[in-house]
Design a protein around this motif. Structure first.
Motif, short mmCIF file in Angstrom:
data_model
loop_
_atom_site.label_atom_id
_atom_site.label_comp_id
_atom_site.label_asym_id
_atom_site.label_seq_id
_atom_site.Cartn_x
_atom_site.Cartn_y
_atom_site.Cartn_z
N MET A 1 0.84 -1.19 0.00
CA MET A 1 0.00 0.00 0.00
C MET A 1 0.88 1.25 0.00
SD MET A 1 -2.83 1.03 2.88
CE MET A 1 -3.69 2.59 2.82
N LYS A 2 0.56 2.19 -0.90
CA LYS A 2 1.32 3.44 -0.99
C LYS A 2 0.72 4.48 -0.04
CE LYS A 2 4.05 2.60 -4.66
NZ LYS A 2 5.51 2.57 -4.56
N CYS A 3 1.61 5.21 0.62
CA CYS A 3 1.15 6.27 1.52
C CYS A 3 0.46 7.36 0.69
CB CYS A 3 2.34 6.86 2.27
SG CYS A 3 1.88 8.26 3.32
N GLU B 1 6.16 3.33 0.21
CA GLU B 1 5.52 2.04 0.47
C GLU B 1 5.30 1.90 1.98
OE1 GLU B 1 3.53 -1.24 -0.52
OE2 GLU B 1 4.44 0.11 -2.00
N PRO C 1 2.91 -2.95 6.59
CA PRO C 1 1.72 -3.51 7.23
C PRO C 1 2.04 -3.99 8.64
CG PRO C 1 2.61 -5.06 5.63
CD PRO C 1 3.46 -3.82 5.55
N HIS D 1 -1.49 0.23 8.53
CA HIS D 1 -0.26 0.46 7.77
C HIS D 1 0.43 1.71 8.30
CE1 HIS D 1 -2.24 -2.35 5.08
NE2 HIS D 1 -1.07 -2.53 4.48
N CYS E 1 3.61 4.52 7.61
CA CYS E 1 4.53 5.05 6.62
C CYS E 1 5.90 5.25 7.26
CB CYS E 1 4.01 6.37 6.07
SG CYS E 1 5.17 7.13 4.91
N ASP F 1 -8.14 1.08 8.87
CA ASP F 1 -9.48 0.90 8.34
C ASP F 1 -10.38 0.51 9.51
OD1 ASP F 1 -11.83 0.20 7.17
OD2 ASP F 1 -10.97 -1.21 5.73
#
Ligand SMILES: [Zn+2]
Length: 76
Positions: free
Chosen positions: A1-3, A9, A12, A56, A58, A67
């Protein structure tokens, strides 16, 4: 997942936490939601081990994305 802030990247992992609430106000003592406050990510005191919230982080700008869809809230 990109910030979404800096495009790095993301790593997680898990937010390991105890009783938790995201709220529009500051809680001074208890984390129990009350009155008409809007809240999300409400979790009671864990029984055995901390809660593990998938998220996640960064490594560059240190923002953490959670989420909170599946957690208790009253935003609807
Ligand atoms: Zn970032």
């Amino acid at each position: 997942m990109k910030c979404p802030y800096c495009d790095a990247e993301m790593i997680p992992g898990f937010l390991n936490c105890g009783n938790t609430i995201w709220s529009e106000r500051k809680h001074r003592i208890s984390t129990l939601p009350g009155g008409k406050e809007k809240y999300a990510l409400y979790l009671e005191v864990p029984m055995l081990s901390p809660h593990h919230i998938e998220s996640h982080c960064c490594p560059k700008c240190k923002k953490i994305i959670i989420d909170a869809f599946d957690y208790d809230n009253n935003l609807d």
